[in-house]
Enzyme design. Structure first.
Site, PDB file in Angstrom:
ATOM      1  N   ARG A  40      38.793  44.143  40.602  1.00 47.01           N
ATOM      2  CA  ARG A  40      39.440  44.753  39.451  1.00 47.01           C
ATOM      3  C   ARG A  40      40.318  43.772  38.675  1.00 47.01           C
ATOM      4  NH1 ARG A  40      38.319  49.065  41.218  1.00 47.01           N
ATOM      5  NH2 ARG A  40      38.647  48.035  43.190  1.00 47.01           N
ATOM      6  N   LYS A  58      38.006  21.787  50.999  1.00 50.56           N
ATOM      7  CA  LYS A  58      38.005  20.403  51.497  1.00 50.56           C
ATOM      8  C   LYS A  58      39.394  20.015  52.013  1.00 50.56           C
ATOM      9  CE  LYS A  58      34.675  19.230  47.919  1.00 50.56           C
ATOM     10  NZ  LYS A  58      34.648  18.730  46.542  1.00 50.56           N
ATOM     11  N   HIS A  95      52.782  41.513  42.378  1.00 52.50           N
ATOM     12  CA  HIS A  95      51.583  41.674  41.552  1.00 52.50           C
ATOM     13  C   HIS A  95      52.077  42.248  40.220  1.00 52.50           C
ATOM     14  CE1 HIS A  95      47.581  42.166  40.358  1.00 52.50           C
ATOM     15  NE2 HIS A  95      47.137  43.073  41.201  1.00 52.50           N
TER      16      HIS A  95
END
Lengths: 306, 150
Positions: free
Chosen positions: A54, A83, A132
Site C-alpha cells: 500500500r 552485499k 509512519h
C-alpha cells in the site's frame, strides 16, 4: 513562504499542528485535481528495505500523477544492502541521484539517521516499530473529511495497541485537538504507559476496555488494527480473544449515524467483510486519501506549491 | 566517632555525596582511569545526608559543566567543590543535562544506534522525580533502570 520546503519528515512531531493542517489543506486541493505536471523533471528515490504494498504503491501513484520520475528498489535483496553496504553509504550514494528520498526500513530510528546523513530531504515511509508519519497525516485527513472537524472527537482504537505504530502516532497527533480516546485490546497488547502518560499530561480523557461492544456506540471514529496471531505464545489464547476484536455488521446497529470505521490495512479477519457494504466502512477511501496526502507532502517539501 | 582522614586538596575538584555504589561509575564517566592526576576515592563513608556516601578528589583537574552534568544520571545528589590554595573557591550541585550525547547505549536492540556507527543521543524529557529520556533516533523513552553506559 512554505515552511516545509527542504525539510525531512521523519516523525509526526517534526511538523507543528499548523504545518500538519497546511498539508491537509494542500491534500484537499490535490483531491480536486490529482493530475498536474508539478513534478516534471524531478527524480524521487523510493527505497523500500522491506516489502510494502500500500505505502509504496500509494507514493508511486502520487508521484506519477504529478509527472515525477521514480528510482529505487522494493526490497533490500535487490540493493547493495545485500552485499553488506551500510545505510549511511546507501543514503550518501542515492542522494546524489535524486531530489528527495522516500524510505521504509525495518530498523527503528533509521529514518532519523538517514535524514541526518542525506543532503536531500527524507520522507519516512515507516521505520521499524517507530513512526509512519504519512499514514498519520492520511488518517487525520480522513477523519477531517468524514467528521468535518478534528477537534473534540471520541476515537476508539482497537487491536494491537502495544506494537501498532500507526496507533501511537495518530494518538499523539489527535491529542493536539482535544479528543477523547478509548483503547480496546487484549491486556498484553495494551497501549504502552508512555502513550498514556502523554495523554494524561495534556489533560485529556481516555478509557481502557477489552471488547468493542463497550465503546462502539460512543465513538465518532473506530480505528481498527490487526491483531497478529504470532504475538500470542498460546494459539488457543488467540482463538479465545479474536472474536472480541472482530467487527461484525450487528455490532454497528446502535453506532452514531456519522461514525466511520478506519483501518490502516491490510486487514485479515478483524473486520468482517459484511461491514464493507455499510456507509460506516471507510478504509478503502482512507487508502485512496493516501495518494492526495502524499502528493501534498512531496510537493510542499520540494517547494513546487506555495 | 573517629573521622576518616583523607589528604586535603591544595588545588582541584572534590565531588562529594556520590552514592557509594556509583563511585566507580562516576570515575568511568569522567574518564579518571585515563587521568594522570592524583586521585583520591572514598566509598562507604558516613554522612548526615546519605546512608553511605562516596567521594572523589582530583588534583589540579577541573571539569566542564557538560562533563560533570553527565554524572547526574548516577549521582543526582552529588556536589562539586572547586578548591584553590586549600580554600573553597566554588560550590555547585550537579544538574541533569537537557541532552545526553555519546554516553549511554539505547536498550532497544532494534534501534539504529545498535546497528550502524552512530553516536547515541537522548533528550531528557523529565528530570525529576523520575528521570526519563527519549532516544533521538528510535524515540523510545527510557528510565534510570535502563541506563547502560558505553
Amino acid at each position: 513562504m512554505n515552511s516545509l520546503k527542504n525539510r525531512s519528515l521523519v516523525s509526526i512531531n517534526d511538523f507543528s499542528k499548523e504545518e500538519q493542517l497546511l498539508i491537509l489543506d494542500q491534500a484537499a486541493e490535490f483531491e480536486k485535481n490529482p493530475r498536474q505536471p508539478l513534478l516534471n523533471g524531478y527524480v524521487i528515490a523510493s527505497l523500500f528495505f522491506e516489502p510494502s504494498t500500500r505505502t509504496r504503491l500509494s507514493f508511486e501513484s502520487a508521484i506519477s500523477m504529478l509527472g515525477g520520475r521514480i528510482i529505487g528498489f522494493s526490497e533490500a535483496g535487490t540493493s547493495s544492502v545485500s552485499k553488506g553496504e551500510s545505510l549511511r553509504d546507501t543514503i550518501r550514494t542515492v542522494n546524489n541521484y535524486c531530489d528527495l528520498i522516500i524510505m521504509r526500513h525495518p530498523i527503528d530510528g533509521s529514518a532519523r539517521f538517514a535524514s541526518e546523513v542525506s543532503r536531500v530531504p527524507v520522507v519516512n515511509a515507516g521505520d521499524g516499530a517507530n513512526q509512519h508519519p504519512t499514514q498519520t497525516l492520511l488518517d487525520m485527513y480522513t477523519i477531517r473529511q468524514t467528521q468535518k472537524r478534528l477537534e473534540n472527537l471520541k476515537i476508539g482504537f482497537v487491536g494491537d495497541l502495544k506494537y501498532g505504530r500507526t496507533v501511537h502516532s495518530l494518538l499523539m497527533a489527535m491529542a493536539n485537538f482535544n479528543c477523547e480516546f478509548a483503547f480496546v485490546s487484549p491486556r498484553f497488547l495494551a497501549i504502552p504507559q508512555q502513550n498514556k502518560d502523554k495523554v494524561n499530561d495534556l489533560g485529556l480523557n481516555y478509557s481502557e476496555h477489552n471488547n468493542i461492544g463497550e465503546v462502539i456506540n460512543d465513538v465518532d471514529i473506530l480505528y481498527m488494527t490487526r491483531i497478529q496471531r504470532e504475538r500470542f505464545s498460546d494459539p488457543a489464547e488467540y482463538e479465545k480473544v479474536k472474536n472480541f476484536y472482530e467487527l461484525k455488521l450487528s455490532d454497528l446497529e446502535n453506532a452514531k449515524p456519522g461514525m466511520k470505521v478506519l483501518h490502516p490495512l491490510p486487514r485479515v479477519n478483524e473486520i468482517n467483510i459484511e461491514v464493507d457494504q455499510t456507509e460506516k466502512a471507510y478504509y478503502f477511501e482512507q487508502a485512496l486519501n493516501g495518494v492526495y496526502v502524499r502528493q501534498a507532502i512531496i510537493s510542499m517539501i520540494l517547494g513546487v506549491v506555495s | 566517632m573517629k573521622e576518616l582522614i583523607v589528604n586535603a586538596l591544595d588545588n582541584g575538584t572534590v565531588i562529594d555525596h556520590i552514592p557509594s555504589a556509583s563511585v566507580m561509575q562516576v570515575a568511568r564517566i569522567l574518564k579518571l582511569d585515563e587521568s594522570k592526576s592524583t586521585i583520591i576515592m572514598g566509598m562507604n563513608m558516613e554522612s548526615s545526608k546519605m546512608v553511605s556516601k562516596g567521594i572523589i578528589k582530583v588534583r589540579e583537574t577541573y571539569f566542564k559543566p557538560n562533563e560533570i552534568n553527565k554524572i547526574s544520571l548516577v549521582a543526582p545528589q552529588a556536589t562539586l567543590t572547586i578548591i584553590e590554595n586549600y580554600d573553597v573557591k566554588e560550590k555547585r550541585i550537579v544538574e541533569v543535562p537537557d541532552e545526553i550525547v555519546g554516553l549511554i547505549q539505547c536498550p532497544n536492540s532494534k534501534c539504529i544506534t545498535n546497528h550502524e556507527t552512530v553516536t547515541t543521543r537522548f533528550h531528557v524529557v523529565n528530570k525529576s522525580p523520575e528521570l526519563k529520556m527519549e532516544c533521538h533516533y528510535c524515540e523510545k523513552v527510557i528510565g534510570k533502570e535502563d541506563l547502560k553506559f558505553i
